[in-house]
Design a protein around this motif. Structure first.
Motif, PDB file in Angstrom:
ATOM      1  N   ARG A  66       0.826  -1.194   0.000  1.00  0.00           N
ATOM      2  CA  ARG A  66       0.000   0.000   0.000  1.00  0.00           C
ATOM      3  C   ARG A  66       0.871   1.258   0.000  1.00  0.00           C
ATOM      4  O   ARG A  66       0.589   2.238  -0.685  1.00  0.00           O
TER       5      ARG A  66
ATOM      6  N   VAL B 257       2.105   1.829  -3.475  1.00  0.00           N
ATOM      7  CA  VAL B 257       1.079   2.325  -4.400  1.00  0.00           C
ATOM      8  C   VAL B 257       0.776   3.792  -4.126  1.00  0.00           C
ATOM      9  O   VAL B 257       0.756   4.621  -5.028  1.00  0.00           O
ATOM     10  N   TYR B 258       0.576   4.115  -2.841  1.00  0.00           N
ATOM     11  CA  TYR B 258       0.249   5.498  -2.502  1.00  0.00           C
ATOM     12  C   TYR B 258       1.373   6.437  -2.912  1.00  0.00           C
ATOM     13  O   TYR B 258       1.160   7.447  -3.559  1.00  0.00           O
TER      14      TYR B 258
ATOM     15  N   PHE C 272      -5.735  13.917   4.097  1.00  0.00           N
ATOM     16  CA  PHE C 272      -6.914  13.156   3.734  1.00  0.00           C
ATOM     17  C   PHE C 272      -7.214  13.392   2.262  1.00  0.00           C
ATOM     18  O   PHE C 272      -7.099  14.519   1.819  1.00  0.00           O
ATOM     19  N   PRO C 273      -7.596  12.470   1.444  1.00  0.00           N
ATOM     20  CA  PRO C 273      -7.853  11.055   1.704  1.00  0.00           C
ATOM     21  C   PRO C 273      -6.651  10.160   1.405  1.00  0.00           C
ATOM     22  O   PRO C 273      -6.836   8.990   1.109  1.00  0.00           O
TER      23      PRO C 273
ATOM     24  N   HIS D 150      -4.075   9.454   3.437  1.00  0.00           N
ATOM     25  CA  HIS D 150      -3.333   9.204   4.664  1.00  0.00           C
ATOM     26  C   HIS D 150      -3.214   7.719   4.970  1.00  0.00           C
ATOM     27  O   HIS D 150      -2.501   7.342   5.879  1.00  0.00           O
TER      28      HIS D 150
ATOM     29  N   PHE E  93      -9.514  20.042   7.575  1.00  0.00           N
ATOM     30  CA  PHE E  93     -10.324  18.856   7.801  1.00  0.00           C
ATOM     31  C   PHE E  93      -9.473  17.719   8.364  1.00  0.00           C
ATOM     32  O   PHE E  93      -9.873  17.012   9.278  1.00  0.00           O
TER      33      PHE E  93
ATOM     34  N   PHE F 234      -9.968  15.200  11.521  1.00  0.00           N
ATOM     35  CA  PHE F 234     -10.191  13.812  11.116  1.00  0.00           C
ATOM     36  C   PHE F 234      -9.147  12.885  11.738  1.00  0.00           C
ATOM     37  O   PHE F 234      -9.469  11.854  12.323  1.00  0.00           O
TER      38      PHE F 234
ATOM     39  N   ALA G  91      -9.705  12.455  15.398  1.00  0.00           N
ATOM     40  CA  ALA G  91     -10.862  11.602  15.697  1.00  0.00           C
ATOM     41  C   ALA G  91     -10.514  10.137  15.475  1.00  0.00           C
ATOM     42  O   ALA G  91     -10.881   9.266  16.262  1.00  0.00           O
ATOM     43  N   MET G  92      -9.764   9.863  14.397  1.00  0.00           N
ATOM     44  CA  MET G  92      -9.389   8.477  14.124  1.00  0.00           C
ATOM     45  C   MET G  92      -8.440   7.961  15.204  1.00  0.00           C
ATOM     46  O   MET G  92      -8.497   6.801  15.598  1.00  0.00           O
TER      47      MET G  92
ATOM     48  N   ALA H 276     -16.429   9.541  10.671  1.00  0.00           N
ATOM     49  CA  ALA H 276     -15.020   9.247  10.401  1.00  0.00           C
ATOM     50  C   ALA H 276     -14.882   7.930   9.653  1.00  0.00           C
ATOM     51  O   ALA H 276     -14.104   7.797   8.720  1.00  0.00           O
TER      52      ALA H 276
ATOM     53  N   LEU I  49     -15.871   8.385   6.117  1.00  0.00           N
ATOM     54  CA  LEU I  49     -14.859   9.116   5.374  1.00  0.00           C
ATOM     55  C   LEU I  49     -13.614   8.272   5.169  1.00  0.00           C
ATOM     56  O   LEU I  49     -12.981   8.330   4.122  1.00  0.00           O
TER      57      LEU I  49
ATOM     58  N   ILE J 163     -13.597   6.029   2.162  1.00  0.00           N
ATOM     59  CA  ILE J 163     -13.393   6.569   0.807  1.00  0.00           C
ATOM     60  C   ILE J 163     -12.047   6.147   0.233  1.00  0.00           C
ATOM     61  O   ILE J 163     -11.997   5.511  -0.821  1.00  0.00           O
ATOM     62  N   PRO J 164     -10.949   6.458   0.902  1.00  0.00           N
ATOM     63  CA  PRO J 164      -9.673   6.023   0.338  1.00  0.00           C
ATOM     64  C   PRO J 164      -9.533   4.514   0.263  1.00  0.00           C
ATOM     65  O   PRO J 164      -8.941   3.988  -0.694  1.00  0.00           O
TER      66      PRO J 164
ATOM     67  N   PHE K  64      -8.790   2.710  -3.088  1.00  0.00           N
ATOM     68  CA  PHE K  64      -7.618   1.859  -3.261  1.00  0.00           C
ATOM     69  C   PHE K  64      -7.997   0.549  -3.946  1.00  0.00           C
ATOM     70  O   PHE K  64      -7.293   0.056  -4.814  1.00  0.00           O
TER      71      PHE K  64
END
Lengths: 489, 682
Positions: A160, A163-164, A222-223, A225, A283, A287, A290-291, B565, B568, B571-572, B576
């Motif tokens: 991953r 790829v990212y 994000f998105p 991460h 954001f 985010f 929170a995660m 959360a 959201l 989404i990624p 992927f």
């Protein structure tokens, strides 16, 4: 010093890596000595370059009139090189004890040394193309480090990660190409290279957004991460140094370059591209926090916290003001110190007890008083309590947000405060559980568990000390950051 | 002596680790060390109060620290030092029996001392904020000290309130700094006075009020207070109640006085908050049956009284001297009163390890010193003439009457009645404690625990000295001496000297007495008429923390935020997984394009010519050739075979000749021919 010496740290690190790989050393003592002095020498070389700075640039290779690989050391580069080369030897010291008895040590330290050189390469890069080249190399050299346990988890994480990062740099490349074409090879000059260029502004803003997300992969916006929390399967020295400092901060650093030295803060300020990027950063702060709160795994929680804090920096950077950049630089330095220390504490806990979840922490503070005292310092700092350095940088960021005067700046400040509150909850859980276990749960930690040896404690203690020292007297870092942001260094 | 203030603030910080190290060796030397440190701090504080100096440090902590020790600040540093000194005298005995982690307690005790000095001597909001935050965290350890489930829960609430309050406060300060470019109390006051419309300051002001008000225990942020104070060890409760709530009040005063002097709207808002706090606190106190909880709720109520003074000082502006003086003096009174009462309660707990009124009843019999402490405390809190509370409450009462006459509003008269009613309730709950401890028959527990000596000399000294201060502070001349220019900090200009012993003033006390008897009958005598048990009359469901804040912060918000959360974060993840599919599909589509194009052209522009009439027998050539071959080889059927081959050749040739490539070939041939022609004949 002659500007050709800029090559020295990079080449030295690569040579040491080759020597380490090709000449296997027999005793552990000899191995440790070699590794430690190798990193120390590279570090010292870097610091020598910072102290006796070569003013000219050094051209390694020229492809065409506009495209060349060039090294040059300016203020921002000095800050990044200084930060990483200061932390590297300490992380190496920590790695000795942590990696004892682990498999694949030879491969691990080979790439570990190479990464050092490549990171300095990013710091020294003199134009967009060179920065991009080293940036790509960083992905490639750190990939085996994520993979170094060779189990299913790390394979998945590494895939991953690849790829990212590779995907991201493909997008980033678009930005590099446009900047190099319209900006005359895009050498790094404060204020950017696009002022008065013939390029269509709307197209350039789109290109900026594309490259923001491209470079943003490493800065974990994000998105994009997702790779960072996964990558915490890597051994702690890697997560601590690379995924809290070198790699992610390289992403942030290159973004600082792109915004302030490539496109130019004035060029971007007030445009839709700046607003989108700023909005994403705002954001992500909330985010990520929170995660982190939801996460039960010790290191992954810290990784999500990194996601949040990187966006604190990006918030400062994307304000596109001098105050914003200097606040961002300050937070980069301070967050690096805090997070590397916090990760090392987490690693020490995992190493000593073999546990890795937060609900297994009860009473650990009584068995490992030093580690958890240090962790308390780091959590207080990360939340932003006065007397600790996190407070200083958050204060700078908040002031920069208010000074900006736009709606997004104010919203960002509110987001920072909200994220700081979440941060308090997810960070303080750890010392509270460790020091004040719930009744009857404190027997879980065996009495044979102790604090780790000096090789682990020394770096952590030093970082904790610096966290407090900079919290009380931050002036050196602040004035340096201000000078860099003003372009006077 | 410029070094005096930093010395006072930072010397406890240095002493803290020292006490820890000493404590590792010997417990008793550590206890005496802490007593000595607080004694030295007291001496320093007295010196600072008399010198009235100021000091600032520009470069530390980004914002710079600045201190000043004029009037109120100096005076309160003395009070703080005195409280620390008294409680450390008691602590030696209080902690001597089965107590764990004493070193930790003393370590954080001294840290908090330094931080308290820092807040009370601060000359700007930034300095106050820095030390305020330190103190929030160091005092957290006091609350959780006993590590019981109750303490654990209360401490977490305390921490949550401290963290949220601190962050909101920080934001308010940042906003203020952004507006004015300074956080110095004096300069802010000057700048704010020039503004006619203060409404743009309300967001910042409210945030700052939120932060400091949470620490002070103002409604609706009082939730932590009645829970945290009782679970802490008694010396710590005394400090939490007498010193730390005052730090909140210090901030509330600072923000009100420096930003909103003469602002009627702000004053009225704060006045409402104060009234709710004081009445609610008193009501909770009289309903409770736990000794320390009554005292804790009483603290909340008294904080309300102080806030009334601050609110009126702002609302009345230049005429607010009485209100300001009442607020300052009531702050001081309450500190000393709660010091005495909590230490006395600590002595009860030290002997019985119980706090319920049912368990401790009758403990005070034949203990004159304890009786004196509780009696003086009760009389002082109740506002009985000759005791200190009387002076401050009288001044506050007169300030309310003044406000009522200025506004002429019915609501202010109603407020005055709430004020009087609460004064009665205060006396009633103190009587409840006193009757329970000193007149009831001793309980089972008390009879078992009876010892010859219930406290040692140091503890008695601490309690006696604090108790004697109470009537001494009730003498108006003493008040005027101590107040000096302290009133300036609360927005006043000169200490007023109202007629304390006029009929109007004394009639207030009389009303208090009447209300108190009624309240005692209603809340104490009536409920326990049958069983004689003290019951907790407060409905369990009426708890803001358990019914609103905890569900909101721990269940509703995290659930909602978590769902968002998760969504959201997906989404990624999905992206992927989906990217290879998307790109694969895209690649397939693009690679199919040429194929499809070819087929399409085959069907349209390059369609095969319609078949000609079939050659069943072939052409004449194939027939002739077939016949010849049949003759030569003596085989049959070659005519048709040859015809078929010929037909196929024709077909293929026609296909080639009708194709695009053939056309191209011909064109190329033509071009070549032309080229050759040009070369040869040109």
């Amino acid at each position: 010093m002659n500007s050709a010496f800029l090559l020295a740290p990079i080449l030295m690190a690569l040579c040491f890596a080759a020597i380490w790989y090709l000449l296997p050393m027999r005793t552990r003592r000899r191995k440790n000595l070699f590794l430690f002095f190798a990193t120390l020498l590279v570090s010292l070389m870097t610091w020598a370059l910072i102290l006796w700075r070569p003013r000219e640039s050094f051209e390694i290779y020229r492809f065409s009139e506009k495209l060349s690989i060039t090294l040059k050391l300016d203020g921002l580069g000095m800050f990044f090189a200084g930060l990483t080369s200061f932390l590297w030897p300490f992380a190496t010291l920590y790695a000795f004890e942590y990696m004892q008895g682990a498999k694949h040590n030879r491969m691990f330290f080979t790439f570990y040394l190479m990464t050092f050189g490549v990171t300095e390469g990013i710091a020294f890069a003199g134009n967009m193309l060179s920065a991009f080249v080293f940036y790509e190399m960083l992905t490639l050299t750190t990939l085996p480090l994520v993979l170094s346990r060779f189990n299913e988890d790390s394979q998945y994480a590494a895939r991953r990660y690849a790829v990212y990062c590779l995907g991201g740099s493909a997008f980033a490349f678009i930005g590099v190409v446009f900047l190099s074409y319209y900006g005359g090879g895009a050498p790094f000059v404060p204020g950017g290279v696009l002022a008065g260029s013939a390029a269509d502004k709307n197209m350039m803003l789109l290109v900026f957004l594309i490259s923001f997300f491209g470079f943003g992969v490493k800065a974990a916006v994000f998105p994009l991460h997702g790779w960072l929390p996964l990558a915490s399967v890597a051994p702690t020295p890697v997560t601590a140094l690379l995924h809290a400092v070198a790699v992610v901060k390289a992403g942030v650093f290159v973004l600082m370059r792109t915004v302030y030295y490539g496109f130019g803060a004035e060029y971007l300020r007030g445009t839709y591209a700046q607003k989108i990027a700023l909005g994403i950063a705002i954001f992500t702060t909330v985010f990520g926090a929170a995660m982190a709160l939801k996460e039960r795994h010790f290191k992954r929680r810290l990784a999500y916290s990194t996601v949040s804090n990187l966006s604190y920096i990006l918030f400062g950077v994307m304000l596109c003001t001098e105050a914003g950049l200097s606040a961002g630089i300050t937070h980069t330095v301070f967050h690096a110190l805090i997070k590397i220390g916090a990760f090392m504490c987490a690693g020490a806990f995992m190493h000593q007890t073999g546990r890795e979840y937060l609900f297994e922490l009860d009473g650990a503070g009584k068995r490992m008083p030093w580690i958890f005292s240090f962790f308390t310092v780091f959590s207080l700092a990360l939340v932003g309590i006065p007397l600790f350095n996190g407070f200083i940088s958050k204060y700078q960021l908040v002031m920069a947000g208010f000074q900006d005067g736009t709606v997004l700046g104010t919203v960002g400040v509110f987001a920072l405060i909200a994220a700081a509150f979440l941060c308090a909850v997810y960070m303080f859980t750890v010392p509270i559980r460790a020091f004040f276990p719930q009744a009857g749960r404190d027997k879980f930690i065996g009495s044979n568990v102790t604090d780790p040896g000096w090789r682990m404690l020394l770096p952590i203690g030093l970082f904790a000390l610096l966290v407090i020292a900079f919290g009380v007297y931050p002036e050196p870092v602040l004035s340096l950051a201000r000078a860099i942001a003003a372009g006077s260094l | 002596m410029n070094a005096m203030i930093p010395l006072l603030v930072f010397f406890p910080f240095l002493a803290a680790p020292l006490s820890y190290l000493i404590g590792k060796r010997s417990r008793d030397s550590r206890n005496f060390f802490v007593i000595a440190v607080s004694a030295v701090a007291l001496a320093f504080a007295l010196a600072v109060w008399h010198l009235e100096s100021g000091e600032s440090f520009e470069t530390v902590l980004a914002g710079g620290l600045s201190f000043r020790a004029d009037g109120f600040r100096g005076l309160y540093s003395v009070v703080i030092a005195l409280m620390w000194f008294m409680t450390s005298l008691l602590s030696r005995e209080y902690f001597s029996e089965h107590y764990r982690n004493r070193n930790r307690y003393y370590f954080f005790l001294l840290l908090t001392l330094g931080a308290s000095f820092g807040v009370f001597l601060s000359a700007d909001f930034f300095t106050a904020f820095v030390f305020f935050e330190i103190l929030s965290f160091t005092s957290f350890v006091w609350v959780i000290q006993d590590e019981t489930p109750g303490a654990d829960r209360a401490a977490k609430t305390y921490l949550a309130v401290a963290v949220i309050g601190g962050l909101v406060l920080f934001m308010g300060l940042a906003l203020l700094y952004h507006r004015f470019g300074t956080l110095d109390f004096g300069e802010l006051r000057k700048l704010a006075l020039t503004m006619t419309d203060k409404s743009e300051l309300y967001p910042a002001g409210l945030m700052i009020l939120f932060g400091f008000g949470a620490k002070a225990g103002l409604f609706p942020l009082h939730v932590w207070l009645p829970k945290a104070h009782p679970v802490a060890p008694a010396p710590a409760s005394a400090l939490l109640s007498g010193a730390l709530t005052k730090i909140g009040i210090y901030g509330v005063t600072a923000v009100t006085v420096s930003l909103f002097m003469g602002d009627r709207k702000w004053g009225s808002m704060l006045f409402c908050v104060a009234l709710i706090t004081l009445f609610l606190g008193a009501l909770m106190a009289i309903c409770s049956n736990n000794l320390k909880k009554i005292l804790a709720c009483s603290s909340m109520s008294q904080i309300g009284f102080v806030t009334v003074g601050i609110a009126l000082s702002a609302a009345l502006g230049a005429e607010g001297d009485l209100a300001a003086a009442g607020a300052v003096w009531h702050m001081l009174n309450h500190s000393i009163l709660k010091l005495t009462l909590f230490m006395a309660a600590g002595v009860v707990y030290m002997n019985l390890h119980a706090l319920s009124l049912n368990d401790v009843r009758g403990f005070g019999r034949k203990k004159p010193l304890l009786a004196m402490a509780f009696a003086f405390g009760g009389l002082g809190l109740g506002g009985i003439p000759l005791w200190n509370g009387y002076l401050s409450k009288t001044m506050l009462h007169e300030a309310i009457t003044e406000f009522a006459s200025v506004t002429g509003s019915f609501w202010v008269h109603a407020a005055e009645w709430i004020f009087m009613l609460t004064g009665g309730l205060t006396l009633a709950y103190m009587t409840k404690i006193f009757v329970c401890l000193f007149f009831e028959e001793p309980s089972e527990l008390v009879r078992k625990a009876e010892k010859r000596k219930y406290m040692n000399f140091l503890s008695s000294l601490a309690i006696a000295v604090s108790a004697i201060l109470i009537p001494v502070m009730g003498i108006p001349a003493v008040m005027r001496y101590f107040m000096r220019n302290a009133i300036i900090f609360a927005g006043g200009s000169r200490t007023p000297s109202p007629a304390f012993f006029s009929w109007e003033a004394l009639s207030g006390a009389l009303i208090t007495l009447i209300v108190a008897s009624a309240a005692y009958a209603l809340f104490v005598w009536l409920p326990r008429r049958k069983t004689g048990e003290y019951r907790d009359l407060w409905p369990k469901r009426l708890d803001l923390e358990n019914e609103v804040y905890r569900p909101l912060l721990l269940t509703i918000l995290p659930k909602a935020g978590g769902l968002l959360a998760r969504a959201l974060a997906l989404i990624p993840e999905k992206l992927f997984d989906a990217l290879p599919l998307i790109f694969g599909a895209a690649a397939r589509v693009t690679s199919e394009i040429p194929d499809r194009l070819f087929l399409f052209t085959r069907k349209t522009a390059l369609r095969e010519a319609p078949a000609r009439t079939a050659f069943h027998r072939g052409t004449a050539l194939s027939e002739t050739a077939g016949k010849v071959a049949e003759k030569v080889t003596h085989r049959k059927g070659l005519v048709t075979a040859f015809g078929r081959v010929g037909m196929r050749l024709r077909e293929e040739f026609s296909e080639v000749s009708s194709s695009f490539s053939f056309a191209l070939l011909l064109a190329a041939l033509g071009l070549t021919a032309m080229l050759v022609g040009l070369l040869l004949f040109g």
